[in-house]
Design a protein around this motif. Structure first.
Motif, PDB file in Angstrom:
ATOM      1  N   ASN A  66      10.210  -6.013  -9.533  1.00  0.00           N
ATOM      2  CA  ASN A  66       8.853  -6.203 -10.029  1.00  0.00           C
ATOM      3  C   ASN A  66       8.143  -4.914 -10.407  1.00  0.00           C
ATOM      4  O   ASN A  66       7.001  -4.938 -10.877  1.00  0.00           O
ATOM      5  N   GLY A  67       8.816  -3.759 -10.223  1.00  0.00           N
ATOM      6  CA  GLY A  67       8.190  -2.484 -10.539  1.00  0.00           C
ATOM      7  C   GLY A  67       9.147  -1.343 -10.274  1.00  0.00           C
ATOM      8  O   GLY A  67      10.357  -1.545 -10.134  1.00  0.00           O
ATOM      9  N   ALA A  96       0.826  -1.210   0.000  1.00  0.00           N
ATOM     10  CA  ALA A  96       0.000   0.000   0.000  1.00  0.00           C
ATOM     11  C   ALA A  96       0.857   1.256   0.000  1.00  0.00           C
ATOM     12  O   ALA A  96       0.432   2.321  -0.469  1.00  0.00           O
ATOM     13  N   GLN A  97       2.079   1.148   0.533  1.00  0.00           N
ATOM     14  CA  GLN A  97       3.031   2.271   0.555  1.00  0.00           C
ATOM     15  C   GLN A  97       4.115   2.088  -0.518  1.00  0.00           C
ATOM     16  O   GLN A  97       5.169   2.714  -0.455  1.00  0.00           O
ATOM     17  N   HIS A  98       3.843   1.235  -1.503  1.00  0.00           N
ATOM     18  CA  HIS A  98       4.813   0.949  -2.569  1.00  0.00           C
ATOM     19  C   HIS A  98       6.154   0.485  -2.007  1.00  0.00           C
ATOM     20  O   HIS A  98       7.210   0.782  -2.548  1.00  0.00           O
ATOM     21  N   ASN A  99       6.068  -0.234  -0.877  1.00  0.00           N
ATOM     22  CA  ASN A  99       7.249  -0.814  -0.227  1.00  0.00           C
ATOM     23  C   ASN A  99       8.295   0.231   0.134  1.00  0.00           C
ATOM     24  O   ASN A  99       9.509  -0.027   0.096  1.00  0.00           O
ATOM     25  N   GLU A 156       2.767  -3.668  -6.838  1.00  0.00           N
ATOM     26  CA  GLU A 156       3.135  -3.051  -8.114  1.00  0.00           C
ATOM     27  C   GLU A 156       4.528  -2.444  -8.123  1.00  0.00           C
ATOM     28  O   GLU A 156       5.069  -2.179  -9.201  1.00  0.00           O
ATOM     29  N   SER A 157       5.114  -2.196  -6.960  1.00  0.00           N
ATOM     30  CA  SER A 157       6.401  -1.498  -6.894  1.00  0.00           C
ATOM     31  C   SER A 157       7.467  -2.366  -6.236  1.00  0.00           C
ATOM     32  O   SER A 157       7.163  -3.213  -5.391  1.00  0.00           O
ATOM     33  N   PHE A 158       8.713  -2.110  -6.624  1.00  0.00           N
ATOM     34  CA  PHE A 158       9.835  -2.741  -5.930  1.00  0.00           C
ATOM     35  C   PHE A 158      10.090  -1.995  -4.622  1.00  0.00           C
ATOM     36  O   PHE A 158       9.975  -2.563  -3.539  1.00  0.00           O
ATOM     37  N   CYS A 159      10.400  -0.715  -4.702  1.00  0.00           N
ATOM     38  CA  CYS A 159      10.599   0.109  -3.499  1.00  0.00           C
ATOM     39  C   CYS A 159      10.588   1.578  -3.894  1.00  0.00           C
ATOM     40  O   CYS A 159      11.397   2.007  -4.723  1.00  0.00           O
ATOM     41  N   ALA A 160       9.689   2.349  -3.281  1.00  0.00           N
ATOM     42  CA  ALA A 160       9.505   3.760  -3.642  1.00  0.00           C
ATOM     43  C   ALA A 160      10.452   4.702  -2.919  1.00  0.00           C
ATOM     44  O   ALA A 160      10.309   5.919  -3.040  1.00  0.00           O
TER      45      ALA A 160
END
Length: 265
Positions: free
Chosen positions: A108-109, A24-27, A60-64
């Motif tokens: 993955n993103g 939810a926090q894009h990791n 959807e994200s690897f790490c934001a």
């Protein structure tokens, strides 16, 4: 060990999958996640049943990059507290980099800031087409100090200079061209590509792999305590500037910082 922000699963071949689990926090990297990643690196490094580690993100994200609440906490923190928090991040990255086992990033993103730092400490990285990357700290009036030794070592000084100063985003083709990524595949081919990256390690001596990693790091400029402390000091200095205050305020208020120019106008 039970984790709140991560999961660790080890298969019958000794492949450990270390998953960032804040979709939810894009990791984004929070204080608890940074501490848990450090602990997980230590555990996986010591576990003789683990042959290699795959690092990935859930969703959807690897790490934001840095967590928003972490960022807010830094605004009110003292200089010493900011240095302490940054040191936790630096030591987490070093623990992953120094893992005596292959560390493969399953990207993955998108990855930004600290997410690029995580990719940079991996031995190889396979990403999905369409992922975006960036060292966006200067948009906030800050600098990518804590991650800089690892990112610069991975992509080289020239690429680090270009992307860290401009904060421009770049695609997978550019990321592969500068050495951040080892491969780029369609989303449906990601797992197969990661498996293909992993398979050769099963023919290699685990102790020789660990010694070879240590040798590779010894041949490169050292990332030691002195270098880490220098980056922490520079980051703390930047936090105390008027432009950092303006950049972070603009980010939180969802407006453009005062220095932003409309190049099309």
């Amino acid at each position: 060990m039970t984790y709140e922000t991560l999961s660790v699963a080890v298969d019958r071949l000794g492949v450990a999958t270390l998953t960032l689990r804040r979709p939810a926090q894009h990791n984004a990297l929070s204080g608890p996640m940074i501490r848990e990643l450090t602990a997980a690196a230590g555990k996986l490094g010591e576990d003789k049943a683990v042959r290699l580690v795959v690092l990935t993100g859930e969703g959807e994200s690897f790490c934001a990059g840095g967590d928003l609440n972490w960022m807010k906490a830094q605004i009110a923190a003292t200089r010493g507290e900011r240095i302490t928090e940054a040191r936790h991040l630096a030591l987490m990255l070093k623990a992953l980099r120094d893992l005596p086992k292959p560390l493969i990033a399953r990207v993955n993103g998108p990855a930004y800031g600290g997410g690029v730092g995580l990719i940079s400490v991996c031995d190889a990285a396979i990403a999905v087409e369409g992922a975006r990357f960036g060292l966006t700290e200067t948009r906030l009036g800050l600098i990518p100090a804590t991650i800089s030794p690892y990112v610069a070592a991975r992509i080289g000084p020239a690429a680090f200079l270009r992307f860290s100063t401009s904060a421009r985003l770049f695609d997978t083709g550019t990321a592969q061209g500068i050495g951040l990524l080892s491969g780029v595949v369609a989303p449906e081919a990601l797992d197969a590509a990661v498996e293909a990256e992993i398979v050769p390690y099963f023919s290699a001596s685990p102790e020789a792999v660990a010694a070879s990693k240590a040798l590779a790091h010894a041949l490169a400029p050292p990332i030691d305590g002195r270098l880490i402390e220098m980056t922490l000091t520079r980051l703390a200095d930047t936090w105390e500037t008027p432009e950092a205050a303006e950049g972070i305020a603009a980010f939180l208020e969802k407006r453009k910082a005062k220095w932003v120019i409309d190049a099309k106008g």
